[in-house]
Design an enzyme around this catalytic site. Structure first.
Site, mmCIF file in Angstrom:
data_model
loop_
_atom_site.group_PDB
_atom_site.id
_atom_site.type_symbol
_atom_site.label_atom_id
_atom_site.label_comp_id
_atom_site.label_asym_id
_atom_site.label_seq_id
_atom_site.Cartn_x
_atom_site.Cartn_y
_atom_site.Cartn_z
ATOM 1 N N TYR A 96 -2.150 -0.272 10.270
ATOM 2 C CA TYR A 96 -2.071 -0.750 8.978
ATOM 3 C C TYR A 96 -1.116 -0.461 8.028
ATOM 4 O O TYR A 96 -0.332 -1.428 7.271
ATOM 5 C CB TYR A 96 -3.533 -0.296 8.242
ATOM 6 N N SER A 107 0.774 -1.225 -0.054
ATOM 7 C CA SER A 107 -0.077 -0.002 -0.068
ATOM 8 C C SER A 107 0.890 1.300 -0.019
ATOM 9 O O SER A 107 1.935 1.304 0.424
ATOM 10 C CB SER A 107 -0.903 0.086 1.284
#
Length: 255
Positions: free
Chosen positions: A162, A148
């Protein structure tokens, strides 16, 4: 389902985890269009996975869908065993899409259970799936992970866990590329603002618009945009690319 213009994966077997919706489903469809037989894992998106299998098989391809929790080693092994049994005793491509933010929590709000859940979902699942396919991968195999942009920039508000887990995916990608080469290539992609349920759930619409307008391309990305990059990295056309974490964010962040 085969695309006659792009049948470079004919005879190959692919596993796509998190393949029931959005980026995962698009990856499964793209690999099938390129000629691969595809085993699709899903956790709760049965409808999307089953419809993908139906579409692939109706167009002459080979596919199966199987429910499983990729944070559990037994479920991962069951998926790999099913793919190997159904499609000829091998795995050529692993695309690991399983992951998520779970919830936005600041450090002060976070407990260890949340931290562990996010790390397991994003990083431990990558470990389990890569390890499970390894005995079945031969020369020329490819693993593609989903990292990501958050792994590069730390993510948005409440996304520390995350971002850390996606940073782990990026580092695992580099380490596995060294460990598994030259037999197997390992790369990951780092999506930015992609139009998926992830952002429908966790990102306000005005933030999405602002981010899209800040990119040189003036739009959000699509699941198909990401799937096209994944398919390239999984293909022999990317034979000299390994250990890379490739940005796909419309030019919002350069690295």
């Amino acid at each position: 389902m085969q695309d006659t213009k792009a049948s470079s994966m004919a005879g190959k077997v692919a596993i796509v985890t998190g393949g029931g919706r959005d980026i995962g489903r698009a990856c499964a469809m793209r690999l099938a269009a390129n000629g691969a037989a595809v085993a699709i894992n899903y956790h709760s998106s049965a409808e999307g996975a089953d419809s993908a299998v139906a579409e692939i098989t109706e167009n002459g391809g080979r596919a199966l869908a199987m429910q499983g929790d990729m944070t559990k080693a037994a479920d991962v092994q069951a998926l790999v065993d099913a793919a190997v049994s159904e499609f000829g005793g091998k795995v050529d491509i692993l695309v690991h899409v399983t992951g998520g933010l779970v919830a936005r929590k600041t450090l002060a709000e976070m407990d260890i259970d949340h931290w562990n859940k996010v790390m397991d979902l994003n990083a431990t699942s990558f470990f389990y799936t890569a390890q499970a396919v390894l005995p079945h991968m031969s020369e020329g195999g490819a693993i593609v992970g989903l990292a990501s942009q958050a792994g590069r920039d730390g993510g948005g508000p409440g996304a520390v866990a995350y971002a850390a887990s996606k940073g782990a995916v990026m580092t695992m990608t580099r380490g596995l590329a060294k460990e598994l080469g030259p037999k197997i290539r390992v790369n990951s992609v780092c999506p930015g603002m992609i139009d998926t349920d992830f952002h429908n759930t966790f990102t306000k619409s005005e933030v999405r618009s602002n981010v899209a307008n800040a990119t040189p391309l003036k739009r959000e990305g699509s699941s198909e945009d990401v799937a096209n990059l994944v398919a390239y990295l999984a293909s022999e056309e990317a034979a000299f690319i390994t250990g890379a974490n490739i940005d796909i964010n419309g030019g919002l962040l350069f690295s």
